[in-house]
Write an enzyme that holds these catalytic residues in place. Structure first.
Site, mmCIF file in Angstrom:
data_model
loop_
_atom_site.group_PDB
_atom_site.id
_atom_site.type_symbol
_atom_site.label_atom_id
_atom_site.label_comp_id
_atom_site.label_asym_id
_atom_site.label_seq_id
_atom_site.Cartn_x
_atom_site.Cartn_y
_atom_site.Cartn_z
ATOM 1 N N GLY A 20 -7.965 3.645 -3.505
ATOM 2 C CA GLY A 20 -7.940 4.976 -4.078
ATOM 3 C C GLY A 20 -8.193 4.913 -5.570
ATOM 4 N N GLY A 21 -8.011 6.053 -6.240
ATOM 5 C CA GLY A 21 -8.282 6.094 -7.656
ATOM 6 C C GLY A 21 -7.322 5.252 -8.482
ATOM 7 N N GLY A 23 -4.969 2.864 -6.888
ATOM 8 C CA GLY A 23 -4.364 1.749 -6.184
ATOM 9 C C GLY A 23 -5.195 1.220 -5.045
ATOM 10 C CB VAL A 25 -3.401 -0.267 0.981
ATOM 11 C CG1 VAL A 25 -2.464 -0.787 2.070
ATOM 12 C CG2 VAL A 25 -2.765 0.914 0.252
ATOM 13 C CE LYS A 40 0.151 3.401 -2.759
ATOM 14 N NZ LYS A 40 0.770 4.686 -2.334
ATOM 15 C CG ASP A 130 -0.895 14.949 -1.619
ATOM 16 O OD1 ASP A 130 -1.597 15.949 -1.359
ATOM 17 O OD2 ASP A 130 -1.376 13.862 -1.962
#
Length: 419
Positions: A20-21, A23, A25, A40, A130
Site C-alpha cells: 500500500g501507500g 506499508g 505485508v 506487516k 474504514d
C-alpha cells in the site's frame, strides 16, 4: 524489504502479499514455532511520521480485541532497514481473498458476519472508521475477517475525520455524511459503511438506498430493503446498531401474504373502490344513447348486443363483417371484465403471471374496441345516422379503467409494506 531477510531474530520473510501507500505485508516463517505468519511493515515513516503512530495504535487495538473474525496479533517490534527504524506487526496468516474479488455464497450472511465483528468492536468502545470490501477478508470456510485497524480510534479519543490539510481518515466512497462533513466518526458511521458495502454487492451501485433508482431499489426484497435504508440513512440516530444489523440480516425473509388473509380496511378501500367506481360508470354508460338510427336511438348495450342477437345486414349497419362484429363485441366485454378483475387482484406480492394476465386483458380490450372504432364507423348512409355520446363515453371509461390498472400495477411494484 527483501526476500530472505530475518526480522526480530525469528521471522524469515519469504513472499510479498500486498503493498500500500504506507506499508507492505509479507508472508514469513516463524523459526521459533515453525508456523507461517503475516508480517506487516510500515515503509512510509520517513515521509509520514503519523504512519508510525497509526501503526502502533493498530497493534494496541488488535491486541485488545478477541474475536474469531478479527486477525490475531502474535508479535510486534522494530527492525533496522536502510539505516532507519522499520516498525513491524506479526499477525496470523489468513488464507482468503478480500471481498473486492471474493465470491460468496450469500452476501447477506457475509454481511451478518461483518456486523457481528463490528458489534464486538463497538462494544470495546472502538470505531473502525474504514469499513470497505478491501478491508474484509473472506476465507474458504466462509469466515469474514475485518482488517486494517490503522485508523481505528477509541471513542473516548475520537478526532475529526479530516486533517488540516484536507486528507481524510477513511475511504470517501464508503464514509457516512457526518464523516464527509468533518465531524467525528461514531459506531453509526461504521454501520453506514457496511450498508453501502451490502448495497454495492447486491445491486452493483455504491449508493444509499434512498438514492437508488426505483427499479434497482425494488430488486431488493423486504425486509432487507428497509434495513439497508436505515443503515444508509443520512441521520446517524436513525441507523440501527451493528448487533441489530446482524440479527436482522439473519432473520428470514418475510413470506408473501398467504391466501385468505383478511384485508385491512385501508387495503379494501385501495383495492376495491377504483374498480367499483368504474363498474358503476359502465352501468350508467351502457344505457345511454349509443347510435342514432332514424327516429330512435339505441342504448350502448343494445348497440353491442344487436351484433350478436340480430346479425342481419340491414340491422347491423356499422359492420362490414357480422362475424367479426360478434367476435370483437364479446372480446371487448371479456377484456373489460378481466381488466377490472385484475385491478382488484393486484397486491404488493402479485407475481409476474398475474400482472401479465392484466396486460393481456388490456391488449384484448384495445384490439376489439380499436377494430370496432376504426374499421366500421362512421358509415353514415344519411344525415340522420350519427354516433351519440354514449359510445364515446364507453370508450373513455374503458381508457380510464386501463389507466387505473397500469397506475396500480406500477404503484404495487414500487411500494412494499414496511416491517
Amino acid at each position: 524489504m527483501r526476500e530472505g531477510m530475518t526480522v526480530g531474530g525469528r521471522y524469515r520473510v519469504e513472499r510479498l502479499l500486498g503493498r500500500g501507500g504506507l506499508g507492505e505485508v509479507w508472508e514469513a516463517v516463524d523459526a521459533t514455532l515453525g508456523r507461517r505468519v503475516a508480517v506487516k511493515f510500515v515503509t512510509g515513516v520517513r515521509q509520514y511520521p503519523e504512519a508510525a503512530r497509526r501503526f502502533a495504535r493498530e497493534a494496541r487495538t488488535l491486541a485488545a480485541l478477541r474475536h474469531g473474525s478479527i486477525v490475531t496479533v502474535h508479535d510486534a517490534g522494530t527492525a533496522e532497514h536502510d539505516e532507519q527504524p522499520l516498525p513491524y506487526l506479526v499477525m496470523e496468516l489468513l488464507d482468503g481473498v478480500t471481498w473486492e474479488f471474493a465470491h460468496v455464497e450469500s452476501v447477506v450472511e457475509t454481511g451478518a458476519r461483518v456486523a457481528d465483528v463490528l458489534a464486538h468492536v463497538h462494544e470495546a468502545r472502538i470505531v473502525h472508521r474504514d469499513v470497505k470490501p478491501a478491508n474484509i477478508m473472506v476465507c474458504p470456510d466462509g469466515r469474514a475477517v475485518l482488517m486494517d485497524f490503522g485508523i481505528a480510534r477509541d471513542d473516548d479519543s475520537l478526532t475529526r475525520t479530516a486533517t488540516a490539510t484536507g486528507r481524510y481518515f477513511g475511504t470517501p466512497a464508503y464514509m457516512a455524511p457526518e464523516q464527509l462533513q468533518g465531524r467525528a466518526a461514531t459506531p453509526a458511521s461504521d454501520v453506514y459503511a457496511l450498508g453501502i458495502v451490502l448495497v454495492e454487492k447486491l445491486t452493483g451501485h455504491r449508493l444509499p438506498v434512498a438514492q437508488l433508482m426505483p427499479q434497482v431499489r425494488s430488486a431488493i426484497g423486504e425486509p432487507l430493503r428497509s434495513l439497508l435504508a436505515r443503515m444508509t440513512s443520512a441521520q446517524p440516530e436513525q441507523r440501527p446498531s451493528a448487533a441489530e444489523c446482524a440479527e436482522q440480516l439473519r432473520a428470514p425473509a418475510r413470506p408473501a401474504t398467504p391466501r385468505g388473509t383478511p384485508m385491512t380496511r385501508a387495503e379494501k378501500r385501495e383495492r376495491l373502490v377504483p374498480p367499483a367506481v368504474l363498474l358503476v360508470l359502465y352501468a350508467i354508460v351502457l344505457f345511454l344513447p349509443g347510435y342514432g338510427d332514424g327516429d330512435w336511438s339505441r342504448p350502448v348495450i343494445r348497440f353491442f348486443a344487436i351484433q350478436i342477437l340480430e346479425p342481419e345486414e340491414d340491422d347491423v349497419i356499422l359492420w362490414n363483417d357480422s362475424a367479426w362484429g360478434v367476435v370483437t363485441t364479446l372480446g371487448a366485454f371479456v377484456g373489460v371484465a378481466a381488466v377490472l378483475a385484475m385491478t382488484v387482484a393486484l397486491a404488493p406480492h402479485a407475481r409476474l403471471p398475474q400482472r401479465l394476465a392484466g396486460y393481456g386483458a388490456v391488449l384484448l380490450t384495445v384490439f376489439c374496441l380499436g377494430w370496432q372504432a376504426t374499421s366500421s364507423p362512421p358509415h353514415y348512409d344519411d344525415i340522420t345516422d350519427q354516433l351519440f355520446y354514449g359510445t364515446w363515453l364507453f370508450y373513455l371509461t374503458t381508457a380510464l379503467a386501463i389507466a387505473t390498472y397500469v397506475y396500480r400495477d406500477r404503484r404495487t411494484r414500487r411500494t412494499s409494506p414496511q416491517p
